[in-house]
Design an enzyme around this catalytic site. Structure first.
Site, PDB file in Angstrom:
ATOM      1  CD  GLU A  27      -2.777  -1.345   0.388  1.00 35.17           C
ATOM      2  OE1 GLU A  27      -3.024  -0.339  -0.720  1.00 35.17           O
ATOM      3  OE2 GLU A  27      -3.616  -2.298   0.069  1.00 35.17           O
ATOM      4  CB  THR A  56       7.609   2.864  -0.361  1.00 34.64           C
ATOM      5  OG1 THR A  56       7.552   4.136  -0.992  1.00 34.64           O
ATOM      6  CG2 THR A  56       7.677   1.957  -1.307  1.00 34.64           C
ATOM      7  CB  SER A  57       8.439   4.850   4.216  1.00 31.77           C
ATOM      8  OG  SER A  57       7.993   3.831   5.411  1.00 31.77           O
TER       9      SER A  57
END
Length: 398
Positions: free
Chosen positions: A377, A379-380
């Site tokens: 959902e 990446t950072s």
């Protein structure tokens, strides 16, 4: 034994649901998870148990045969299930996103057609946005739905990373259409594609090639989906109107980010449990390693990170339940939970020493599963972009 991640302000019904799920996880999932994961075997008996518990209909309104529970309840259930085996939470995640999108955006006919059977698990949902050449730039979707003379559509393209791609029989698929406004985000349409479970050609013009072999997240089927002139009626457009697909999908992704955050909390919580138990059993220099300051500090940091991530997931879920947009809160929760999950799992891995590298120990599986939380959902880095842009808007200098 103590417990982390308790939540204040729950109803008696919520408490009972969580108690039931926790008992199911301890009895039916944890004892078999590592063996099934190593075999990459689909957990059919566990899935059947989830159906009996009514979890496929957890958030589906009661009028459609579900339990009508909140996103918060769902997130807490996911934490419990992921504590047992993260792959099992994936079985219900995309199913839940599709059900949520139907409740929020579907026509009454679509809700009546699918939701009652989704509540029982007869209809299993999958969510399809990504493509082989598509990362986080959703505007680059190339799967095309072309309107035919009779008003139906023909869909051609290749989709990627479908969780439950093989076991599902209803897939929400994001496509490009000719209808819509000038903005690229307003010429995307979500179609509800029906197919048979399994692999190969599962419907006319729909092929599920097979399972993708992954480092972790085993057992569950992650697949591609190839669409070759798949003909579909216009009434299978989610909401009945083309051009709304991007916004429908983003609404579902906000829910999905809460889910991934909850999964990360579940994995981290289990890693903490394993680490603190092993630290009290393993002795060095005449005393349990938990009594060495280095390990004691590590356990303190692990517990604090699990609680922090849990609190952020709860906050994001409650905001969405209040009917407010929660893209920032969901992004923060997903980013913090996934990063802390990896840190907690690695800390537990270090506490286990050489045994943590052995497949006989559960922490080895968690170590591989935690990596998926960093990319699922978004990446950072993507979360930071979403959060940063929103903060700039909120704190814009005038």
């Amino acid at each position: 034994m103590g417990r982390l991640v308790t939540t204040d302000g729950l109803t008696d019904v919520q408490e009972e649901i969580l108690k039931t799920v926790r008992e199911f996880v301890d009895k039916e999932i944890i004892p078999v998870a590592t063996e099934l994961e190593h075999k990459d075997e689909y957990p059919q008996a566990i899935v059947d148990g989830l159906k009996e518990l009514g979890l496929f209909g957890l958030t589906i309104p009661e009028e459609y045969g579900g339990l009508g529970e909140s996103l918060l309840t769902y997130a807490l259930v996911v934490e419990e299930i992921a504590r047992g085996w993260m792959s099992v939470s994936g079985v219900i995640n995309t199913h839940f996103i599709v059900a949520y999108m139907l409740v929020q955006h579907g026509t009454e006919e679509q809700k009546s057609k699918y939701l009652p059977r989704m509540a029982t698990g007869e209809v299993r949902g999958a969510f399809s946005m990504s493509e082989p050449a598509l990362g986080s730039d959703v505007s680059a979707v190339s799967t095309k739905a072309t309107k035919q003379a009779d008003g139906s559509y023909s869909i051609t393209g290749q989709k990627m990373w479908l969780t439950n791609g093989g076991s599902s029989n209803l897939v929400a698929v994001l496509t490009k259409t000719d209808e819509g406004a000038d903005s690229v985000y307003k010429n995307m349409t979500t179609f509800l594609i029906e197919k048979e479970p399994g692999f190969g050609e599962t419907a006319q013009g729909v092929t599920i090639p097979g399972k993708i072999d992954k480092m972790g997240y085993k057992g569950i089927d992650t697949t591609e989906m190839i669409l070759d002139k798949h003909e579909i009626a216009a009434d299978q457009i989610l909401g009945g109107e083309p051009g709304k697909g991007f916004y429908q999908m983003m609404d579902g992704v906000e829910v999905g980010r809460v889910n991934v955050g909850a999964r990360a909390v579940g994995i981290a919580n289990r890693a903490f449990e394993l680490g603190i138990a092993y630290a009290q059993q393993r002795e060095t220099f005449g005393k349990p390693i938990a009594q060495h300051q280095a390990i004691l500090f590590r356990l303190a940091e692990m517990g604090t990170k699990v609680e922090t991530a849990h609190a952020m997931v709860v906050r994001a879920a409650r905001k969405k339940d209040a009917g407010e947009r929660n893209d920032v809160e969901a992004g923060m929760a997903k980013m913090v939970a996934s990063e802390y999950c990896n840190e907690v799992v690695e800390a537990s891995f270090r506490i286990h020493g050489g045994y943590g590298y052995s497949k006989e120990y559960e922490i080895e599986r968690l170590y591989r599963e935690a990596a998926f939380m960093l990319i699922g959902e978004g990446t950072s880095d993507i979360q930071k972009m979403i959060i940063g842009r929103s903060l700039l808007k909120d704190y814009q200098q005038r």
